[in-house]
Design a protein around this motif. Structure first.
Motif, PDB file in Angstrom:
ATOM      1  N   GLU A 183       0.841  -1.203   0.000  1.00 20.80           N
ATOM      2  CA  GLU A 183       0.000   0.000   0.000  1.00 20.80           C
ATOM      3  C   GLU A 183       0.883   1.262   0.000  1.00 20.80           C
ATOM      4  O   GLU A 183       0.693   2.174  -0.799  1.00 20.80           O
ATOM      5  N   ARG A 184       1.867   1.260   0.883  1.00 23.05           N
ATOM      6  CA  ARG A 184       2.762   2.429   0.964  1.00 23.05           C
ATOM      7  C   ARG A 184       3.543   2.608  -0.334  1.00 23.05           C
ATOM      8  O   ARG A 184       3.789   3.695  -0.802  1.00 23.05           O
ATOM      9  N   GLU A 189       2.578   1.794  -3.331  1.00 25.66           N
ATOM     10  CA  GLU A 189       1.724   2.357  -4.381  1.00 25.66           C
ATOM     11  C   GLU A 189       1.445   3.840  -4.131  1.00 25.66           C
ATOM     12  O   GLU A 189       1.427   4.644  -5.059  1.00 25.66           O
ATOM     13  N   GLN A 190       1.274   4.172  -2.830  1.00 30.42           N
ATOM     14  CA  GLN A 190       0.983   5.579  -2.510  1.00 30.42           C
ATOM     15  C   GLN A 190       2.183   6.492  -2.782  1.00 30.42           C
ATOM     16  O   GLN A 190       2.032   7.652  -3.108  1.00 30.42           O
ATOM     17  N   SER A 191       3.381   5.950  -2.621  1.00 26.82           N
ATOM     18  CA  SER A 191       4.578   6.804  -2.707  1.00 26.82           C
ATOM     19  C   SER A 191       4.794   7.361  -4.115  1.00 26.82           C
ATOM     20  O   SER A 191       5.382   8.420  -4.286  1.00 26.82           O
TER      21      SER A 191
END
Ligand SMILES: CC(C)(COP(=O)(O)OP(=O)(O)OC[C@H]1O[C@@H](n2cnc3c(N)ncnc32)[C@H](O)[C@@H]1OP(=O)(O)O)[C@@H](O)C(=O)NCCC(=O)NCCS
Length: 426
Positions: free
Chosen positions: A409-410, A412-414
């Protein structure tokens, strides 16, 4: 000099105070124009409460004396056979040199004494060859040396050994320096030579663990220039005997000695005793050092920016690689227990220390640690060093699916779009 340089220098003082350095000076350096500066540096180190013992060679002077007097010397450096005329040359040369050194030390207001601390016996007959007046160091009179050092006197040791019957032997100064460094428990042995450092197959060695140097010496000693082979062998012997650091510096360079002692990226060669001794867990006081170390990598988008809180929260995951107690590289291992995976992160080697195998050593360290923790997979995310992980660390390219859910998740968000690298550990 900038004031910030001074800060860099002062950080070394506490670890060096009251410690002993052995300076092994080649005879050729004593006649070099830079010798006066070198002794000025000795005075400076002494004023910082660093105990200095000077060992000197005499081969260059024996060579020129032999030419002057038209004598064929049987050996120059105290490693081969010393016949009676050569011993005589060695005595004259060594005495003159010692005197010059004493004069130079006096010019810097240092009290000094020429000593007879090397107790030697004949090297003897080796493979049928009698080495005559060549001596072998039997022991070093450390008690006398300690007395001089405590009294503020710089001991000067010529390449001569003495036996209990008043006989003198020619001994090799490189070997004398190792014996003195070992027996005085010196923290540094510095060979001051006419070369820039140890050169192996045409390349200057900046820094190398002793195990690696010993392997080179065992498998390919011809790779070292003949005149530097003895330095390489004795630097290795010193580290094996417990001296933490052996250096080879160019005594003809104005900053040769101080540059080597007071910077993390000396000018000459540094051989160090234990490679893993340089890696240690990060402590709270290292957070700022980690941040400033990775700053350039963050700016170049090679690494993720980490706030102080982020590092402090997972401080136990971080490791520091130090040279002379200065952080010059870092790495982290974040563990995802549920997936039994680990992530190698925050690998950064300061640009001054690149291409010396430090990155590989840190990867190996983290990999060993991950194996010990029983993890099955090691992950790494990289934007600009993915081929490094592949070719030097044997990682293979993975997919976002390989990441633990929260991490994915992190990721993809970054929006950093890093490549995902995977190494299976079992
Ligand atoms: C990548 C890095 C860790 C390498 O450290 P190092 O101590 O210089 O590397 P080593 O001495 O172990 O290895 C040097 C070799 O790797 C190669 N190399 C160095 N950086 C590389 C990169 N970004 N990509 C591919 N190869 C690289 C060198 O060319 C050299 O190759 P050679 O042995 O074939 O001559 C260092 O350059 C660095 O800190 N980079 C910025 C931060 C980063 O990208 N970190 C990884 C993300 S976690």
């Amino acid at each position: 000099m900038k004031l910030t340089d001074l800060r860099g220098i002062l950080q070394y003082i506490p670890q060096f105070r009251e410690k002993t350095f052995i300076l092994a000076i080649d005879g050729a350096i004593v006649t070099n124009d830079n010798f006066a500066t070198l002794l000025l540096d000795v005075a400076l180190l002494w004023s910082l409460n660093i105990r200095i013992v000077l060992v000197h060679g005499a081969s260059a002077q024996i060579r020129s004396l032999a030419e002057e007097q038209q004598i064929t010397a049987s050996d120059f450096d105290g490693a081969g056979v010393t016949d009676a005329p050569t011993l005589k040359l060695a005595l004259t040369a060594a005495n003159r040199l010692t005197h010059e050194i004493l004069e130079g030390l006096s010019a810097n207001d240092l009290r000094a004494a020429c000593t007879n601390v090397i107790i030697a016996h004949p090297l003897g007959i080796i493979q049928g060859v009698d080495h005559l007046f060549t001596g072998k160091v039997e022991r070093v009179d450390t008690e006398f040396l300690q007395t001089l050092l405590t009294q503020g006197v710089v001991p000067v040791i010529p390449p001569l050994g003495f036996d209990g019957d008043g006989r003198t032997y020619r001994v090799n100064s490189d070997g004398v320096a190792v014996a003195v460094a070992e027996q005085l428990k010196a923290i540094k042995l510095i060979y001051v030579t006419s070369a820039d450092g140890l050169v192996y197959r045409g390349q200057l060695i900046r820094q190398m663990p002793v195990a690696e140097l010993s392997t080179l010496l065992r498998d390919d000693s011809a790779g070292f220039a003949p005149e530097m082979l003895s330095k390489a062998q004795h630097a290795a012997a010193a580290c094996h005997a417990g001296v933490p650091r052996a250096h080879v510096v160019n005594g003809g360079l104005e900053e040769g000695l101080l540059g080597e002692v007071f910077s993390n990226h000396g000018l000459g060669t540094l051989i160090h005793a234990n490679e893993y001794e340089d890696i240690r867990p990060a402590k709270k006081k290292d957070v700022r050092a980690i941040q400033s170390l990775i700053q350039l990598g963050v700016e170049a988008d090679e690494l993720l920016k980490r706030s102080r809180t982020m590092i402090e929260k997972n401080l136990d995951d971080y490791f520091i690689f130090e040279i002379d107690k200065n952080p010059i590289a870092c790495i982290a291992l974040h563990v995802y227990p549920e997936q039994n995976k680990g992530e190698l992160a925050c690998l950064y080697v300061s640009s001054l220390h690149e291409n010396q195998g430090i990155g590989r050593k840190l990867i190996q360290f983290v990999e060993n640690r991950a194996r010990r923790l029983g993890l099955s997979q090691l992950l790494a995310l990289s934007t600009q060093a993915f081929t490094y992980f592949q070719s030097k660390g044997n990682f293979v390219e993975g997919r976002p699916d390989d990441l633990p859910p929260g991490r994915r998740e992190r990721y993809e968000q970054s929006g950093r779009n890093s490549k995902i690298l995977v190494k299976h550990l079992r």
